[in-house]
Structure formats: C-alpha cells, structure tokens
Design a protein around this motif. Structure first.
Motif, PDB file in Angstrom:
ATOM      1  N   ASP A 228       0.694  -1.304  -0.132  1.00  0.00           N
ATOM      2  CA  ASP A 228       0.017   0.007  -0.101  1.00  0.00           C
ATOM      3  C   ASP A 228       0.804   1.362   0.013  1.00  0.00           C
ATOM      4  N   GLU A 229       1.863   1.167   0.609  1.00  0.00           N
ATOM      5  CA  GLU A 229       2.755   2.405   0.744  1.00  0.00           C
ATOM      6  C   GLU A 229       3.439   2.776  -0.643  1.00  0.00           C
ATOM      7  N   GLN A 230       4.102   1.884  -1.472  1.00  0.00           N
ATOM      8  CA  GLN A 230       4.429   1.858  -2.481  1.00  0.00           C
ATOM      9  C   GLN A 230       3.500   2.480  -3.463  1.00  0.00           C
ATOM     10  N   ILE A 231       2.273   2.055  -3.393  1.00  0.00           N
ATOM     11  CA  ILE A 231       1.207   2.329  -4.381  1.00  0.00           C
ATOM     12  C   ILE A 231       0.874   3.689  -4.077  1.00  0.00           C
ATOM     13  N   ARG A 232       0.939   4.241  -2.872  1.00  0.00           N
ATOM     14  CA  ARG A 232       0.734   5.558  -2.527  1.00  0.00           C
ATOM     15  C   ARG A 232       1.957   6.188  -3.105  1.00  0.00           C
ATOM     16  N   ASP A 603       7.695   7.751  10.320  1.00  0.00           N
ATOM     17  CA  ASP A 603       7.934   6.209  10.250  1.00  0.00           C
ATOM     18  C   ASP A 603       7.750   5.878   8.992  1.00  0.00           C
ATOM     19  N   ALA A 604       7.975   6.701   7.820  1.00  0.00           N
ATOM     20  CA  ALA A 604       7.732   6.118   6.451  1.00  0.00           C
ATOM     21  C   ALA A 604       8.760   5.377   5.818  1.00  0.00           C
ATOM     22  N   THR A 605       8.664   4.811   4.788  1.00  0.00           N
ATOM     23  CA  THR A 605       9.957   4.206   4.290  1.00  0.00           C
ATOM     24  C   THR A 605      10.650   5.209   3.113  1.00  0.00           C
ATOM     25  N   TYR A 606       9.648   5.981   2.598  1.00  0.00           N
ATOM     26  CA  TYR A 606      10.149   6.883   1.331  1.00  0.00           C
ATOM     27  C   TYR A 606      10.210   8.389   1.861  1.00  0.00           C
ATOM     28  N   SER A 607      11.010   8.978   1.518  1.00  0.00           N
ATOM     29  CA  SER A 607      11.210  10.519   1.801  1.00  0.00           C
ATOM     30  C   SER A 607      10.234  11.148   1.116  1.00  0.00           C
ATOM     31  N   GLU A 782      -0.769   7.254   3.768  1.00  0.00           N
ATOM     32  CA  GLU A 782      -2.147   6.971   3.505  1.00  0.00           C
ATOM     33  C   GLU A 782      -2.865   8.245   3.340  1.00  0.00           C
ATOM     34  N   ALA A 783      -3.998   8.135   2.772  1.00  0.00           N
ATOM     35  CA  ALA A 783      -4.671   9.408   2.569  1.00  0.00           C
ATOM     36  C   ALA A 783      -5.351  10.143   3.948  1.00  0.00           C
ATOM     37  N   PRO A 784      -5.184  11.240   4.232  1.00  0.00           N
ATOM     38  CA  PRO A 784      -5.261  11.946   5.444  1.00  0.00           C
ATOM     39  C   PRO A 784      -6.629  11.623   6.064  1.00  0.00           C
ATOM     40  N   ASP A 785      -7.968  11.806   5.172  1.00  0.00           N
ATOM     41  CA  ASP A 785      -9.169  11.311   5.792  1.00  0.00           C
ATOM     42  C   ASP A 785      -8.978   9.898   6.182  1.00  0.00           C
ATOM     43  N   GLU A 786      -8.364   9.082   5.718  1.00  0.00           N
ATOM     44  CA  GLU A 786      -8.460   7.619   6.060  1.00  0.00           C
ATOM     45  C   GLU A 786      -7.486   7.637   7.469  1.00  0.00           C
ATOM     46  N   LEU A 787      -6.630   8.232   7.454  1.00  0.00           N
ATOM     47  CA  LEU A 787      -5.850   8.381   8.776  1.00  0.00           C
ATOM     48  C   LEU A 787      -6.503   8.715   9.986  1.00  0.00           C
ATOM     49  N   PHE A 788      -7.327   9.772   9.730  1.00  0.00           N
ATOM     50  CA  PHE A 788      -8.180  10.268  10.973  1.00  0.00           C
ATOM     51  C   PHE A 788      -9.360   9.149  11.314  1.00  0.00           C
ATOM     52  N   ARG A 789     -10.011   8.703  10.174  1.00  0.00           N
ATOM     53  CA  ARG A 789     -10.865   7.716  10.543  1.00  0.00           C
ATOM     54  C   ARG A 789     -10.356   6.600  11.407  1.00  0.00           C
TER      55      ARG A 789
END
Length: 808
Positions: A228-232, A603-607, A782-789
């Motif tokens: 998921d992070e790579q797709i993002r 705590d992300a893999t990519y800059s 991840e998308a911010p609205d999803e993070l808040f949920r």
C-alpha cells in the motif's frame, strides 16, 4: 507554521507548492511566513533539507554566523562570492567548499555551519544540480537488464525518491539560512538563485523520458505486487509531475517553466520587501512613553534598542536619534502586539499599528501590492494551463476539502458565528469606555481593541495577562513541552552544549527513545531550537528540517542519514535575564513542537511520504493538537511546569481558574482576524480575470470591497493585509489554502476529544500510541481522511471546534 526538508529535490518535480508544504508549519493565528519557499522556489517533491550542526567553534570563524550574531553587515565577503561563483563547478571545489565536503565527521552529520559563507552556495548548487540531473538521466536510461521489460517501481520510483541527495542537503541549509540568517549577502544570493533553481526544477520535471517511465509504473501499479505504501508513493509522484505540467505539450511546458521562474523571483522579492520593512522601521521611545507597559515589555523594548544600536541601521520612517534611544518598538510581533495591548498612549498605539499593518508598502521602492498583482495573474494562467477556471480550483484539487465550495461552506459558517461574537465583544468594550468616563474620538478603532479588551478581561474576569507571564519563562515552557513529549511518546531530550548550531542562540538536543528489545536507548532525532528574534531573521514562527526521515537510502549509506534533524524557530523578545512568554507565545512554542514531532516521529519508508509532506489541510493537525496539552481546560501540565521564574512557586490555582474563565473572551475578535484573511484569500484567487495587465488590478480596492461585502466588524482588520500576506505571496503553498488552520482546528479539537474521553485521561497510553501512529508518524503513507478515521473511528465532527471557540 511548518518548514521542512529532506528531499527538497529528491524529486525535483513538485515545485513550490509541495516544497512549501515541507517548508513552513505555523500557528493557528499564523505568524508571518519566513522566506524559505521563495529561497528554494520550484524544486521538487518534498522538503528542503539535510543539514547538520557542528562541534563548538568560535563563531567568528564563520563570517555569516559572526555577522548575523553581531548584527553587522558582511560586505567584505562580496569579492569572495564573485570569485567563488566564477570557479568551474566541481573543479577542485569539494574540499574547499564546505557545502560539498564530507559531513560524516561532524556530529550527527550536521553541516559545518562554522565554515559556511554566502559565497559557497552558488558553486555548490551548480555541482548539486548537475549531479541531480545525472541521477534522473540514470533513471531514464535504466532498462532493468531487459529492454523488453516495463519500468519497475524500484528502478524508477524508489530511485527517483533517492535522487538529488546532494541538492537536498544544500537546499536545506540554504533555505534555513534564508529564513534565519538572511544577511544582505544571503539576500543577494537568494535573489540570484530563485529563478535558477526554479528552472532547474522545471527541467527535472520535463526531462525527456522521465515522466513516461513514471507513467508506465503508475499504469501498472495495481498489478505489480506493490504494497500500500508503495502504491501511495507511485500515485503521489505521478500527481506531482502532472501538477507541474509533465504531460503538457512542449510549447506549454516551456511557458509553464517561464511562469514558474517569474513567480520564484516575484515571491522572493515580496518576502524580502517585508523583511526589509521589519528590519528598518522602529518607533523610538523614552521611559515616559511606556506608561501602562509591564516590566517584561519594557525590558524587551530596551533590549531591542540595544540590538538596533549594534546594527547601526536607521529607520525608513525617520527614526532619527534611534542610536541614542533607550527603548524602541520594532515590527516584531513579540513587541508590537504587547504594546498594542498594554500601552496607555493611544497616539503611540496608532503609530505602531499603522506601520504594522502597512508592512510591504512602507516605501515606494518596495511596492508589494504591484508584485502581488503580477503573482495573481501568473497563477491564473497556471490554473488555466491545467484546465481550471481559477487558481483556487487548481489548489483545492489536492486537498482534503477538494473544492473551493467546501472550503467556503466551513468559512462562512464560522464567519457568521464569529461576527455575532465580535459584535458582543465590541459592545462590551464600548460599555467599559463609557463607564470609565473616557472619550474616544471615532469610537473603538483597530489600535484600541487589544488595549480595551485586556482592560475588560481584567475587570470582568479578574485575569491579568501580565500576572501569568512570570510563571511562563522560556525555560519552564520548554521543559513542559519536553515532558509532554516524554509522557505521550517516550522521547527523552539531552542538551548537547558541545555541538554548535548555525547561530549562538541555537540549542541542540539529542532525542532518544527506548529500544523495542529493551536494550540501550536509540537515537530518534536531532532537535534544534532557535527561539529569539534578531536582525536578519524572518518574523513569525516555523518548523523546518535539515534532514527528513527516510529508510530509502542508497546501498552502503550510513544509517545516520535516516535520522531526522528538525529545527523550531520562534521570535520571542530576548531578555537580559529570564525570557518571559505570554500565554499565546507559550502556545506557539507548543505548536511548533507539534510540527517538530511530525518530523521526529515520522515512520515512512520513502522520503516523499515522510514527515510533514502531507496534504495542506492535514499539516496543521499535529501542531495544533499538541497545543491542547498547554491549556486551562487540561491544567495538569500548567500546574506542574508553570512556575515563577524567581521563586519556583507553582502557578496558583486561582490564576488558572481565571485563565479558564477568560479563555473564550475575545474569541470573536481572534476568529474574525483570521477568517477574514482566509475568506479574502479564497475570493482573490477565485477571480477569473485580473485585467489585461497584472498592474491594472487594484488589490487595495478589492480588499475594501470584499471586506464591505462580508460586513467586517468595526474596529477589526485582517491579521495579514495583502502587502505583507507572506502565506499567500511569498509562496504558493498556502495560496488559496489559508483556510487550512481552521480546517485543522476541526480535526485537532475532535482528536483531543479522544484523549479527554479515554480512561487514562490526556496521557492515556493507548490513545497516545494511536496518535503517534496515525497523526504524527504516518506522514503521507495513507490518505489523511483515512488516517483520521483510523484514529477516531469516524469522520471529524465540527462540534468540538465550535465548543472550543465558544461559538457553538
């Protein structure tokens, strides 16, 4: 305000908007935005840094450091600058130029601040830009060992995320210096480099073959076994490129690059004009002119006069005798706002207010309104190239709000409520004036509001702001925020006196946390604090980074390069003894540390996805949320850490109770000051025409008409008028997005509700762990609205914000 860094050019693909996202995180009632985004305008993808500090060395060994500390000019380096710039890039310069040297021998791989001079930046940028383009060409030319195989995530997207590491390092130092050490020589370099860096960013986006390879990975992203992070990351990089015109025709690409370069130069000029007005204007005072001012303001005014004498600059507005003045009020917010609040001299309040609200137009040679008009026209053309009718439509496409209409729905709802509250507040001020037997010609004017609001607060709630300041020393509030950080997230701060920052005012902290395996503590981040106002420093408050967190390092890289280096800048008036903060200043310190935690806990893999590289209307959530731990509604932190700077006695419960009771008073004024700015921002960027020539558009007339249409309450003006509205015109990041502070207030008020509802209270470990994971650590993975949920279990509820403001 946030100002961050890590791969400023990691992508050289996003332009000023994304850069500024990583670049300045600020207060809910935002301070002036520093000039960093204009310094590195159109570079790419993320933030702007990778710098470091250095072992203690005499500050005189660094000319820029020494001259900034002393307040003197540095014209002596001009000849060095010319000769260094004339040197062939890279020709024997790596050892001679500290920006191109190996920093691994410095503590935490910090930049060798003691050695850096303005003359080093141009030749270093020349080398770094060349290497960055070489990195990108390698991506274009890679074929994954098989010419028939499609481009892969690793060979294109991950490699792109690593590209330009040297340029990121140098840009981070440059950007921070342009905000915090912006001497005359640095301003000259900044003006020179802004269009050059912009054109480099455009060239990086339009490099033949690069976008085609990114687009190929994008089209296959859901069928390539990516997580998921790579797709993002694929989706964000692809969007970065398209928002910079990578899919335009060649003719449109060329036009877009010209627009970007012109905007970079204009935005730089805009910010430098504001800084010059702030640096040169002051009001000289005698002791008799400070009637009503508390001792802390008098001491700060005296210190400012001493700084002016050291700098030996005369004011633009006829500051004759400044060198002999015992006291001065400058255009630093830490001096102006307290003076407007406490000074009994209405005539002097008016003088200070007039200058404060006319920054950017105090001198005919610094006409920021004409610059802003040109910027608006260029932005409109940018939007049209992207198929949008207005710039606000273009900007809102990549936000949580999505459309200008959704933004206006929130702003107008709050505006109506705030106007009603402000009208009640003005009536209270007028009643106080009448009952006190005073006569005010013209009634309550803008330079009167703060003064009488404070007197009403004292009379109605027995709360005197100056009585609280002795309990809010800078040391006490700093200890408080570090204690909160430890209780919430397990971070420990160790001050490193043996490590030198870029200025004597800068403190350096090693930030550690417990290892998961129970072993020795591990290094989490390096944290710099730069808290005092001074010459050559932008006004306001912001967070930035010299290096952002990432795990996507080249093979063989030192693990230290993954550790973030975060810096918080404030502009507190430095006292000779103990620096005392207003309650608002103390909240500002917490706010900027909230941005700092967004960088330190990343705590992300990519800059490209790490730290503060998030959507604009999410970036202020981490900062505004941390403010809530220093509030009368949750007083346990105040009770523990607010101690008298002389006696160490804790703040009395009675005083905290008065603070709580007085909290909602003047919220109408505060909300109107901010919301008027956000509404004007949306309105001015929603116009479909600005005349045939940008110079024909009269911004002052538009401001007057718009405020009349809104029904601006009498006695209040916008917190930032157009000529010094740096959030809008020193960068594109907050342009048409100034609403994000209010949007984030909806999020932070609701998020803090989770702590208030938890069985463990405001330090509940389970909720704190969730906040770390989904608010402070996730970045843009991840998308911010999803993070808040995921954090709250539902969408945000505006009710919490309205109750917090007393507007429910």
């Amino acid at each position: 305000m946030q100002f961050s860094s890590a791969a400023l050019l990691r992508a050289a693909s996003v332009g000023s908007t994304v850069f500024f996202a990583r670049a300045f995180a600020g207060r809910t009632t935002p301070r002036a935005v520093p000039s960093l985004s204009a310094a590195v305008p159109s570079l790419s993808g993320a933030r702007a840094a990778i710098g470091r500090r250095v072992f203690v060395a005499p500050s005189s060994s660094s000319s820029i450091l020494a001259m900034a500390a002393s307040g003197s000019s540095a014209s002596a380096v001009e000849e060095k600058s010319r000769s260094a710039a004339a040197t062939t890039p890279g020709e024997g310069k790596d050892d001679a130029n500290p920006l191109l040297s190996d920093w691994s021998s410095e503590p935490y791989h910090l930049p060798p601040f003691r050695l850096i001079e303005p003359s080093h930046f141009r030749p270093a940028f020349d080398v770094a830009m060349e290497r960055h383009m070489s990195d990108l060409k390698s991506i274009v030319e890679s074929n994954d060992d098989d010419e028939d195989s499609p481009p892969t995530f690793e060979s294109v997207i991950a490699a792109h995320d690593r590209a330009g590491s040297l340029l990121s390092k140098i840009s981070s130092v440059f950007g921070n210096y342009c905000s915090s050490l912006n001497t005359d020589e640095m301003k000259a370099v900044q003006s020179e480099m802004s269009p050059i860096l912009s054109r480099h960013g455009s060239a990086a986006v339009t490099l033949p073959g690069l976008f085609e390879r990114i687009d190929a990975v994008y089209r296959n992203r859901n069928d390539s076994g990516l997580d998921d992070e790579q797709i993002r990351l694929v989706e964000r990089v692809h969007l970065d490129f398209t928002r910079q015109g990578a899919d335009f025709t060649d003719e449109r690409k060329e036009e877009y690059a010209e627009i970007e370069a012109e905007l970079a130069a204009l935005q730089t000029s805009f910010m430098q004009n504001v800084m010059t007005d702030e640096e040169t204007w002051c009001m000289t005072l005698g002791e008799e002119d400070l009637v009503g001012c508390p001792d802390s303001l008098i001491e700060a005014s005296k210190s400012a006069a001493e700084d002016r004498r050291k700098k030996k600059k005369t004011t633009t507005t006829g500051g004759e005798g400044e060198e002999d003045a015992a006291y001065v009020i400058t255009l630093s917010r830490s001096l102006v706002e307290p003076f407007l609040t406490f000074s009994s001299r209405r005539d002097l309040r008016e003088t200070a207010w007039e200058a404060w609200t006319k920054r950017g137009e105090l001198h005919p040679e610094r006409d920021n309104l004409a610059i802003a008009a040109k910027i608006l026209k260029l932005r409109k053309r940018q939007a049209n190239l992207h198929g949008c009718d207005t710039f606000s439509e273009y900007q809102c496409r990549d936000t949580m709000a999505g459309t200008p209409e959704n933004v206006m729905e929130l702003l107008e709802d709050v505006w109506v409520r705030a106007k009603e509250a402000a009208d009640r507040e003005r009536e209270a001020l007028e009643k106080f004036v009448e009952e006190s037997g005073e006569e005010l010609e013209g009634g309550i004017r803008p330079w009167d509001w703060r003064y009488y609001a404070e007197r009403v607060r004292v009379a109605r709630y027995s709360f005197d702001e100056s009585a609280l300041k002795p309990y809010l020393s800078l040391d006490a509030v700093s200890n408080a925020v570090m204690s909160v950080s430890n209780k919430l997230f397990g971070l420990t701060y160790v001050k490193r006196d043996d490590v030198e920052g870029y200025h004597p005012d800068v403190n350096v902290y090693e930030v550690t946390e417990k290892s998961e395996d129970g072993g020795s503590d591990k290094l989490r981040a390096v944290f710099l604090t730069d808290n005092y106002a001074r010459p050559y420093k932008s006004s306001g408050a912001w967070m930035s980074e010299f290096r952002s967190q990432t795990r996507n390092l080249p093979d063989g890289a030192d693990g230290m390069e993954s550790i973030p280096v975060v810096v918080n800048n404030n502009n507190f008036a430095k006292a000779a003894d103990s620096t005392l903060l207003s309650f608002d200043d103390a909240k500002t310190l917490f706010h900027e540390c909230g941005h700092g935690h967004h960088g330190m806990l990343s705590d992300a893999t990519y800059s490209r996805l790490s730290s503060t590289s998030v959507l604009r209307d999410f970036v202020e959530l981490p900062s505004q949320l941390l403010e809530r731990w220093f509030d009368a509604d949750a007083p346990e932190v105040l009770k523990e850490h607010a101690r008298h700077y002389e006696t160490n006695e804790p703040v009395p419960d009675e005083l905290l109770a008065k603070l709580k009771n007085a909290r909602s008073f003047n919220q109408g004024f505060d909300t109107i000051e901010y919301t008027a700015c956000a509404l004007l921002d949306m309105a001015i960027h929603s116009l479909d025409a600005y005349g045939d020539d940008g110079d024909d558009f009269d911004i002052s007339a538009f401001e007057e008409r718009e405020l009349e249409r809104l029904g601006m309450p009498q006695g209040i003006v916008m917190r930032h008028r157009p000529a010094h509205f740096a959030h809008l015109f020193a960068s594109q990041y907050y342009a048409s997005c100034y609403y994000v502070y209010l949007w984030a207030e909806v999020l932070d008020a609701d998020a803090f509700g989770a702590f208030e509802e938890a069985p463990g209270g405001i330090f509940d470990p389970e909720v704190a762990s969730m906040a770390r994971k989904y608010i402070y650590g996730a970045g843009n993975t991840e998308a911010p609205d999803e993070l808040f949920r995921k954090f709250r279990g539902r969408d945000p509820d505006v009710r919490f914000m309205l109750e917090k403001k007393g507007l429910a």
